[in-house]
Design a protein around this motif. Structure first.
Motif, PDB file in Angstrom:
ATOM      1  N   ALA A  47      13.785   9.596   0.183  1.00  0.00           N
ATOM      2  CA  ALA A  47      14.686   9.164   1.259  1.00  0.00           C
ATOM      3  C   ALA A  47      15.403  10.404   1.780  1.00  0.00           C
ATOM      4  O   ALA A  47      15.689  11.329   1.019  1.00  0.00           O
ATOM      5  N   ILE A  48      15.669  10.412   3.068  1.00  0.00           N
ATOM      6  CA  ILE A  48      16.345  11.568   3.661  1.00  0.00           C
ATOM      7  C   ILE A  48      17.663  11.154   4.303  1.00  0.00           C
ATOM      8  O   ILE A  48      17.887   9.983   4.618  1.00  0.00           O
ATOM      9  N   CYS A  49      18.517  12.156   4.470  1.00  0.00           N
ATOM     10  CA  CYS A  49      19.705  11.968   5.299  1.00  0.00           C
ATOM     11  C   CYS A  49      19.226  12.151   6.729  1.00  0.00           C
ATOM     12  O   CYS A  49      18.579  13.146   7.046  1.00  0.00           O
TER      13      CYS A  49
ATOM     14  N   ASP B  80      32.209  13.067   2.174  1.00  0.00           N
ATOM     15  CA  ASP B  80      32.773  14.029   3.128  1.00  0.00           C
ATOM     16  C   ASP B  80      32.554  13.610   4.586  1.00  0.00           C
ATOM     17  O   ASP B  80      33.439  12.999   5.186  1.00  0.00           O
ATOM     18  N   VAL B  81      31.384  13.882   5.108  1.00  0.00           N
ATOM     19  CA  VAL B  81      31.138  13.604   6.528  1.00  0.00           C
ATOM     20  C   VAL B  81      30.172  12.433   6.664  1.00  0.00           C
ATOM     21  O   VAL B  81      29.763  11.850   5.655  1.00  0.00           O
ATOM     22  N   ILE B  82      29.801  12.116   7.887  1.00  0.00           N
ATOM     23  CA  ILE B  82      28.823  11.034   8.050  1.00  0.00           C
ATOM     24  C   ILE B  82      27.439  11.523   7.623  1.00  0.00           C
ATOM     25  O   ILE B  82      27.009  12.619   7.968  1.00  0.00           O
ATOM     26  N   HIS B  83      26.804  10.714   6.796  1.00  0.00           N
ATOM     27  CA  HIS B  83      25.441  10.979   6.382  1.00  0.00           C
ATOM     28  C   HIS B  83      24.613   9.747   6.731  1.00  0.00           C
ATOM     29  O   HIS B  83      25.139   8.737   7.201  1.00  0.00           O
ATOM     30  N   GLY B  84      23.349   9.852   6.466  1.00  0.00           N
ATOM     31  CA  GLY B  84      22.469   8.704   6.666  1.00  0.00           C
ATOM     32  C   GLY B  84      21.567   8.559   5.466  1.00  0.00           C
ATOM     33  O   GLY B  84      21.476   9.455   4.621  1.00  0.00           O
ATOM     34  N   LEU B  85      20.918   7.428   5.384  1.00  0.00           N
ATOM     35  CA  LEU B  85      19.923   7.231   4.326  1.00  0.00           C
ATOM     36  C   LEU B  85      18.750   6.510   4.950  1.00  0.00           C
ATOM     37  O   LEU B  85      18.890   5.390   5.460  1.00  0.00           O
ATOM     38  N   PHE B  86      17.616   7.188   4.952  1.00  0.00           N
ATOM     39  CA  PHE B  86      16.449   6.634   5.630  1.00  0.00           C
ATOM     40  C   PHE B  86      15.199   6.752   4.768  1.00  0.00           C
ATOM     41  O   PHE B  86      14.906   7.829   4.237  1.00  0.00           O
ATOM     42  N   LEU B  87      14.508   5.647   4.609  1.00  0.00           N
ATOM     43  CA  LEU B  87      13.217   5.649   3.908  1.00  0.00           C
ATOM     44  C   LEU B  87      12.425   4.442   4.409  1.00  0.00           C
ATOM     45  O   LEU B  87      12.726   3.295   4.075  1.00  0.00           O
ATOM     46  N   ARG B  88      11.428   4.750   5.224  1.00  0.00           N
ATOM     47  CA  ARG B  88      10.671   3.660   5.858  1.00  0.00           C
ATOM     48  C   ARG B  88      10.016   2.748   4.831  1.00  0.00           C
ATOM     49  O   ARG B  88      10.045   1.530   4.968  1.00  0.00           O
ATOM     50  N   ASP B  89       9.440   3.336   3.778  1.00  0.00           N
ATOM     51  CA  ASP B  89       8.699   2.537   2.786  1.00  0.00           C
ATOM     52  C   ASP B  89       9.538   1.444   2.138  1.00  0.00           C
ATOM     53  O   ASP B  89       9.019   0.414   1.729  1.00  0.00           O
ATOM     54  N   LEU B  90      10.832   1.694   1.998  1.00  0.00           N
ATOM     55  CA  LEU B  90      11.699   0.685   1.369  1.00  0.00           C
ATOM     56  C   LEU B  90      12.623   0.030   2.386  1.00  0.00           C
ATOM     57  O   LEU B  90      13.577  -0.654   2.027  1.00  0.00           O
ATOM     58  N   LYS B  91      12.344   0.269   3.648  1.00  0.00           N
ATOM     59  CA  LYS B  91      13.126  -0.316   4.754  1.00  0.00           C
ATOM     60  C   LYS B  91      14.607   0.059   4.654  1.00  0.00           C
ATOM     61  O   LYS B  91      15.490  -0.766   4.894  1.00  0.00           O
ATOM     62  N   LEU B  92      14.859   1.290   4.264  1.00  0.00           N
ATOM     63  CA  LEU B  92      16.241   1.771   4.226  1.00  0.00           C
ATOM     64  C   LEU B  92      16.511   2.531   5.511  1.00  0.00           C
ATOM     65  O   LEU B  92      15.735   3.423   5.887  1.00  0.00           O
ATOM     66  N   ASP B  93      17.572   2.186   6.190  1.00  0.00           N
ATOM     67  CA  ASP B  93      17.937   2.873   7.429  1.00  0.00           C
ATOM     68  C   ASP B  93      19.402   2.554   7.693  1.00  0.00           C
ATOM     69  O   ASP B  93      19.726   1.538   8.285  1.00  0.00           O
ATOM     70  N   THR B  94      20.264   3.427   7.199  1.00  0.00           N
ATOM     71  CA  THR B  94      21.683   3.099   7.333  1.00  0.00           C
ATOM     72  C   THR B  94      22.536   4.341   7.541  1.00  0.00           C
ATOM     73  O   THR B  94      22.161   5.448   7.145  1.00  0.00           O
ATOM     74  N   ASP B  95      23.664   4.151   8.185  1.00  0.00           N
ATOM     75  CA  ASP B  95      24.656   5.217   8.317  1.00  0.00           C
ATOM     76  C   ASP B  95      25.606   5.124   7.134  1.00  0.00           C
ATOM     77  O   ASP B  95      25.899   4.034   6.647  1.00  0.00           O
ATOM     78  N   LEU B  96      26.066   6.277   6.687  1.00  0.00           N
ATOM     79  CA  LEU B  96      27.044   6.313   5.591  1.00  0.00           C
ATOM     80  C   LEU B  96      28.320   6.934   6.136  1.00  0.00           C
ATOM     81  O   LEU B  96      28.413   8.142   6.319  1.00  0.00           O
TER      82      LEU B  96
ATOM     83  N   ARG C 280      33.559   6.049   2.881  1.00  0.00           N
ATOM     84  CA  ARG C 280      33.324   4.617   2.698  1.00  0.00           C
ATOM     85  C   ARG C 280      32.091   4.355   1.837  1.00  0.00           C
ATOM     86  O   ARG C 280      31.216   5.200   1.714  1.00  0.00           O
ATOM     87  N   THR C 281      32.071   3.164   1.276  1.00  0.00           N
ATOM     88  CA  THR C 281      30.955   2.781   0.423  1.00  0.00           C
ATOM     89  C   THR C 281      30.107   1.747   1.157  1.00  0.00           C
ATOM     90  O   THR C 281      30.641   0.784   1.693  1.00  0.00           O
ATOM     91  N   THR C 282      28.828   1.986   1.184  1.00  0.00           N
ATOM     92  CA  THR C 282      27.891   1.086   1.856  1.00  0.00           C
ATOM     93  C   THR C 282      26.973   0.479   0.811  1.00  0.00           C
ATOM     94  O   THR C 282      26.446   1.193  -0.029  1.00  0.00           O
ATOM     95  N   GLU C 283      26.812  -0.826   0.860  1.00  0.00           N
ATOM     96  CA  GLU C 283      25.924  -1.480  -0.107  1.00  0.00           C
ATOM     97  C   GLU C 283      24.619  -1.885   0.564  1.00  0.00           C
ATOM     98  O   GLU C 283      24.625  -2.445   1.654  1.00  0.00           O
ATOM     99  N   LEU C 284      23.533  -1.572  -0.107  1.00  0.00           N
ATOM    100  CA  LEU C 284      22.205  -1.909   0.405  1.00  0.00           C
ATOM    101  C   LEU C 284      21.466  -2.658  -0.676  1.00  0.00           C
ATOM    102  O   LEU C 284      21.498  -2.254  -1.833  1.00  0.00           O
TER     103      LEU C 284
END
Ligand SMILES: [Cu+2]
Length: 116
Positions: free
Chosen positions: A95-97, A59-75, A79-83
Motif C-alpha cells: 500500500a502506498i501513501c 503529522d500532515v495529511i497522508h493517504g493509504l491506497f492499495l487497489r488489491d484490497l480496495k483501500l483508498d482513503t485520506d488520513l 486524526r484516526t481513520t478506521e478501515l
C-alpha cells in the motif's frame, strides 16, 4: 408441558448462539502514518478474516491506497481513520501513501502480507 420446556431450552440456546456471534468484533490493527513511513511497516492478515485497520496520521495529511484490497482513503492530520478490510486473496501487497507529503513521500509504503 414437557414440550414447552424443550422449546424454552431451544430458544435459550439460540439466543446464546446469536449473542456469541455479535460479540465477535473484528481484530484491530493499529497503524501510525508519519513522514515518511507507516509504523509498523509490515502487517500480516489472514485471508477471509475481517480486520479493522485503525490508522492515525501523526503529522500532515497522508493517504493509504492499495487497489488489491480496495483501500483508498485520506488520513487527516492528527486524526484516526478506521478501515474495515477482508482480504480475499493471499499474497504480499504494497500500500502506498497517495498524498504528496514531502521529499520522502515516494518511500512511504505499507507491506500487507495476507496468509492463506
Ligand atoms: Cu505521502
Amino acid at each position: 408441558m414437557k414440550r414447552h420446556l424443550f422449546l424454552l431450552a431451544a430458544m435459550a440456546v439460540l439466543a446464546l448462539a446469536a449473542r456469541g456471534r455479535a460479540d465477535e468484533a473484528p481484530r484491530i490493527v493499529e497503524i501510525a502514518a508519519k513522514r515518511f513511513e507507516f509504523v509498523p511497516g509490515t502487517i500480516t492478515l489472514k485471508k477471509g478474516d475481517t480486520v479493522t485497520l485503525r490508522v492515525t496520521s501523526e503529522d500532515v495529511i497522508h493517504g493509504l491506497f492499495l487497489r488489491d484490497l480496495k483501500l483508498d482513503t485520506d488520513l487527516e492530520p492528527g486524526r484516526t481513520t478506521e478501515l474495515t478490510v477482508t482480504p480475499e486473496k493471499a499474497g504480499r501487497f504494497t500500500a502506498i501513501c497517495h498524498h504528496y507529503c514531502g521529499n520522502g513521500h515516494g518511500n512511504m509504503k505499507l507491506t500487507i502480507v495476507v496468509e492463506e
